[in-house]
Design a protein around this motif. Structure first.
Motif, PDB file in Angstrom:
ATOM      1  N   PHE A 123      51.337 -36.871  23.450  1.00 16.28           N
ATOM      2  CA  PHE A 123      52.393 -36.233  24.194  1.00 16.28           C
ATOM      3  C   PHE A 123      52.356 -34.689  24.380  1.00 16.28           C
ATOM      4  O   PHE A 123      52.283 -34.424  25.602  1.00 16.28           O
ATOM      5  CB  PHE A 123      53.845 -36.615  23.909  1.00 16.28           C
ATOM      6  N   PHE A 124      52.627 -33.989  23.328  1.00 16.70           N
ATOM      7  CA  PHE A 124      52.677 -32.527  23.305  1.00 16.70           C
ATOM      8  C   PHE A 124      51.073 -32.120  22.746  1.00 16.70           C
ATOM      9  O   PHE A 124      50.386 -32.727  21.956  1.00 16.70           O
ATOM     10  CB  PHE A 124      53.674 -31.824  22.482  1.00 16.70           C
ATOM     11  N   GLU A 199      47.880 -30.944  17.262  1.00 14.98           N
ATOM     12  CA  GLU A 199      47.628 -29.685  16.685  1.00 14.98           C
ATOM     13  C   GLU A 199      48.878 -28.664  16.617  1.00 14.98           C
ATOM     14  O   GLU A 199      48.647 -27.747  17.266  1.00 14.98           O
ATOM     15  CB  GLU A 199      46.325 -29.044  16.945  1.00 14.98           C
ATOM     16  N   PRO A 200      49.969 -29.216  16.071  1.00 15.23           N
ATOM     17  CA  PRO A 200      51.156 -28.405  16.340  1.00 15.23           C
ATOM     18  C   PRO A 200      50.893 -27.098  15.672  1.00 15.23           C
ATOM     19  O   PRO A 200      50.274 -27.091  14.428  1.00 15.23           O
ATOM     20  CB  PRO A 200      52.174 -28.927  15.835  1.00 15.23           C
ATOM     21  N   GLY A 201      51.249 -25.715  16.104  1.00 18.15           N
ATOM     22  CA  GLY A 201      50.959 -24.511  15.465  1.00 18.15           C
ATOM     23  C   GLY A 201      49.595 -23.937  16.111  1.00 18.15           C
ATOM     24  O   GLY A 201      49.693 -22.661  15.893  1.00 18.15           O
ATOM     25  N   LEU A 212      60.289 -28.211  17.242  1.00 23.94           N
ATOM     26  CA  LEU A 212      59.833 -29.116  18.467  1.00 23.94           C
ATOM     27  C   LEU A 212      59.396 -30.273  17.637  1.00 23.94           C
ATOM     28  O   LEU A 212      59.588 -31.572  18.239  1.00 23.94           O
ATOM     29  CB  LEU A 212      58.893 -28.487  19.428  1.00 23.94           C
ATOM     30  N   LEU A 213      58.559 -30.088  16.904  1.00 20.04           N
ATOM     31  CA  LEU A 213      57.830 -31.220  15.991  1.00 20.04           C
ATOM     32  C   LEU A 213      58.816 -32.059  15.342  1.00 20.04           C
ATOM     33  O   LEU A 213      58.670 -33.328  15.614  1.00 20.04           O
ATOM     34  CB  LEU A 213      56.752 -30.802  15.029  1.00 20.04           C
ATOM     35  N   GLN A 214      59.809 -31.577  14.752  1.00 19.11           N
ATOM     36  CA  GLN A 214      60.850 -32.217  14.108  1.00 19.11           C
ATOM     37  C   GLN A 214      61.544 -33.132  15.194  1.00 19.11           C
ATOM     38  O   GLN A 214      61.963 -34.222  14.969  1.00 19.11           O
ATOM     39  CB  GLN A 214      61.617 -31.535  13.336  1.00 19.11           C
ATOM     40  N   THR A 230      51.927 -41.067  14.929  1.00 17.40           N
ATOM     41  CA  THR A 230      51.168 -40.026  14.247  1.00 17.40           C
ATOM     42  C   THR A 230      51.061 -38.665  14.910  1.00 17.40           C
ATOM     43  O   THR A 230      51.467 -38.666  15.993  1.00 17.40           O
ATOM     44  CB  THR A 230      49.828 -40.711  13.992  1.00 17.40           C
ATOM     45  N   SER A 231      50.753 -37.663  13.718  1.00 19.74           N
ATOM     46  CA  SER A 231      50.433 -36.434  14.175  1.00 19.74           C
ATOM     47  C   SER A 231      49.690 -36.019  13.324  1.00 19.74           C
ATOM     48  O   SER A 231      49.742 -36.007  12.112  1.00 19.74           O
ATOM     49  CB  SER A 231      51.673 -35.429  14.613  1.00 19.74           C
TER      50      SER A 231
END
Length: 609
Positions: A123-124, A199-201, A212-214, A230-231
């Motif tokens: 998604f993101f 890969e948030p961050g 946004l991840l939460q 998953t992430s």
């Protein structure tokens, strides 16, 4: 006092209800393990972007969605034995082409399934260019890795959400994107897994991505599709971000491109996963050592699924390395630096990612043969090997996950409305305790096995008896804990006894390999010593003979002639082999002829003192 007590009870109840909610919406360890072990094949595949697209927009927008290229190139993946592909979506395409976008996703899934490929949808994404814009995309820069890849939803949106300055409409659009796509395909067997945030961050977003991840986790788990969510851990930036993904993922995923660190990272992630399945959703950078030849055996031996980066070299140019991204800072208006739609794709000498050219020819035919042979012979599932990992040995302190003091510890973060939100849930204590007990027992049995092998039992039959003894002991230990952990004997046989036995076999083979290597090194050292002695003896003989102290008739013309011939030979040899004469073997090319000549002359014409 009553007010204080009531306040404490209210907070405790709030945390309990939140924890219960997450426990309900997140798969248990048993559910995730059952899903993984019931898969028909070991997961092996690649991240996919058609060669005709430079980014997510060019892949999915109506004007550039190229069915023929997608069908052809997914066929490349299928023919070398891949069974899984990982594909990126984009929120802005959903905002502008909602229904048509969903139809194209459905059509893509059908194309992939026709090639026996399951799909992971993302998604993101926080990687690369921070300014996504729907519509006609800028031309890529020639020879630059992912020069126009776009983040989703982009740095500005991520920071506004983090700072509580994002509008309600903006947040609702993102929520609707996640919820609608998940709901539409929640029970679609063509989808293997959902990767909610890549890969948030990254991309300079750092801690801003946490909120946004939460929210994305809340939205995704509110739908609770039949496929796992998953992430990634490694690949993401920030301890709180990693802790959140570790606490809320059904299946644990990670990224690793460093060949020297691959197995080390895998073992650490497995240890932190506490019994949940592990999949590597990004690897394979030839320049950094994560080649298929190096990586596939590691993943398969640990029953960890693996998704390499890239399939066909195209407009994204990920076959160029990351260092080329620096060229973007020096781009200019010269039209020659832009990769136009019908230009030939440039190639570096060594490809960084990707496997094929657009015409189907491989970068390295031997590599393709290796992949095909490996996937053909390794599709069967093997028991997972639980291997001990010591976090204190890890050099990358900055990337370490936060330590969890107890199974019930929670990390409290703030949600958009200011309420306390749990970022990690209570782990399944019994299963965690079982995992740790097994790991401890592996070490215990491993030490016992080392003592057994130190007796240097040569007889094959006795070795076989020793292995059978260890196997029976491992199985007995696991089965004896069936009632304690409330798990069937069959599950323990697969999840405990076999991994324990496999680990002990690793100990056996390592011990034998170590002994064989030591023996080989000792033999080589002895040969080296003998050769050095021979060389020294030859040199001493030449010096003595040349000095003539042991010869009565040193000035005999025949002796001088022999010495002259030998000296001339030596001189010519040194000129021809000057670079090689540094080694004893090469020196003997000169020494031995002189020695032979002098010995011959001595025997024929002279008497020693």
């Amino acid at each position: 006092m009553r007010i204080l007590l009531l306040s404490v009870l209210q907070i405790a109840w709030h945390w309990f209800t939140l924890e219960s909610k997450h426990n309900v919406n997140r798969w248990t360890v048993k559910e995730s393990s059952d899903w993984y072990f019931n898969l028909p094949e070991w997961i092996v595949g690649c991240n996919f972007l058609p060669s005709s697209a430079s980014n997510q927009f060019e892949m999915w927008q109506a004007e550039s969605f190229d069915v023929s290229v997608i069908e052809k190139e997914l066929g490349f993946a299928s023919r070398i034995g891949f069974n899984t592909i990982r594909v990126y979506l984009h929120d802005q395409i959903f905002n502008y082409e909602r229904d048509r976008f969903l139809q194209r996703i459905d059509y893509f899934l059908s194309i992939a399934k026709a090639q026996n490929l399951s799909t992971i949808l993302v998604f993101f994404d926080d990687c690369h260019r921070p300014d996504p814009k729907y519509g006609l995309q800028p031309s890529p820069i020639k020879g630059v890795h992912n020069s126009v890849w776009k983040q989703s939803p982009g740095t500005e949106v991520v920071k506004r959400i983090s700072d509580n300055t994002a509008s309600v409409t903006e947040i609702n659009q993102l929520r609707e994107y996640i919820v609608t796509v998940l709901t539409r395909f929640a029970h679609d067997e063509r989808i293997l897994m959902w990767d909610i945030y890549n890969e948030p961050g990254r991309g300079g977003n750092e801690h801003y991505s946490l909120r946004l991840l939460q929210l994305t986790w809340d939205w995704a788990q509110s739908v609770r599709p039949s496929q796992p969510l998953t992430s990634c851990l490694d690949g993401s930036i920030g301890k709180k971000i990693k802790a959140t993904n570790l606490a809320r993922s059904d299946v644990i995923t990670f990224h690793e491109y460093d060949g020297q660190q691959l197995e080390r990272t895998l073992l650490r992630v497995q240890s932190n996963a506490r019994g949940r399945p592990v999949i590597c959703t990004e690897y394979m950078a030839r320049e950094f050592g994560t080649t298929f030849h190096h990586s596939l055996p590691i993943f398969h031996s640990h029953d960890v699924g693996c998704i390499s980066w890239g399939l066909v070299a195209g407009r994204s140019q990920t076959h160029f390395n990351w260092a080329t991204i620096d060229l973007l800072q020096h781009q200019h208006s010269n039209g020659n630096v832009l990769l136009q739609r019908h230009d030939a794709i440039p190639e570096p000498v060594l490809w960084f990612h990707d496997i094929f050219r657009a015409d189907g020819s491989p970068f390295d035919p031997e590599e393709v043969l290796l992949i095909r042979n490996f996937t053909a012979s390794s599709r069967h599932r093997e028991p997972r090997i639980l291997t001990h990992y010591d976090p204190e040995e890890d050099d990358d302190d900055d990337e370490e996950l936060e330590e969890v003091e107890s199974a019930a510890e929670v990390d409290v973060q703030m949600s958009m409305d200011g309420e306390a939100v749990e970022a990690s849930e209570t782990a399944e204590t019994a299963l965690a305790r079982m995992t740790y007990t097994i790991e401890f027992t592996v070490l215990l049995f491993g030490r016992s096995l080392e003592l057994y092998l130190e007796r240097e039992v040569e007889d094959v039959h006795l070795q076989h008896l020793g292995v059978n003894y260890v196997t029976s002991e491992a199985r007995a230990f696991c089965i004896s804990h069936a009632s304690v952990f409330g798990i069937s004997e069959a599950a323990l046989e697969r999840g405990c006894a076999m991994p324990l036995f496999n680990q002990l076999m690793v100990q056996i083979n390592a011990k034998r390999d170590e002994a064989a290597l030591k023996s080989q090194q000792d033999n080589e050292r002895q040969l080296e010593w003998e050769r050095e002695d021979e060389l020294q003896h030859a040199k001493e003989f030449i010096i003595t003979a040349s000095d003539g102290r042991k010869y009565r008739t040193y000035f005999d013309p025949r002796k001088r002639k022999a010495r002259f011939i030998a000296a001339m030979f030596c001189q010519r040899t040194m000129k021809k082999n000057s670079s090689a004469l540094k080694t004893p073997d090469a020196v003997l090319l000169c020494v031995e002829p002189i020695q032979a000549q002098l010995e011959k002359q001595t025997k024929e014409y002279f008497l020693l003192d």
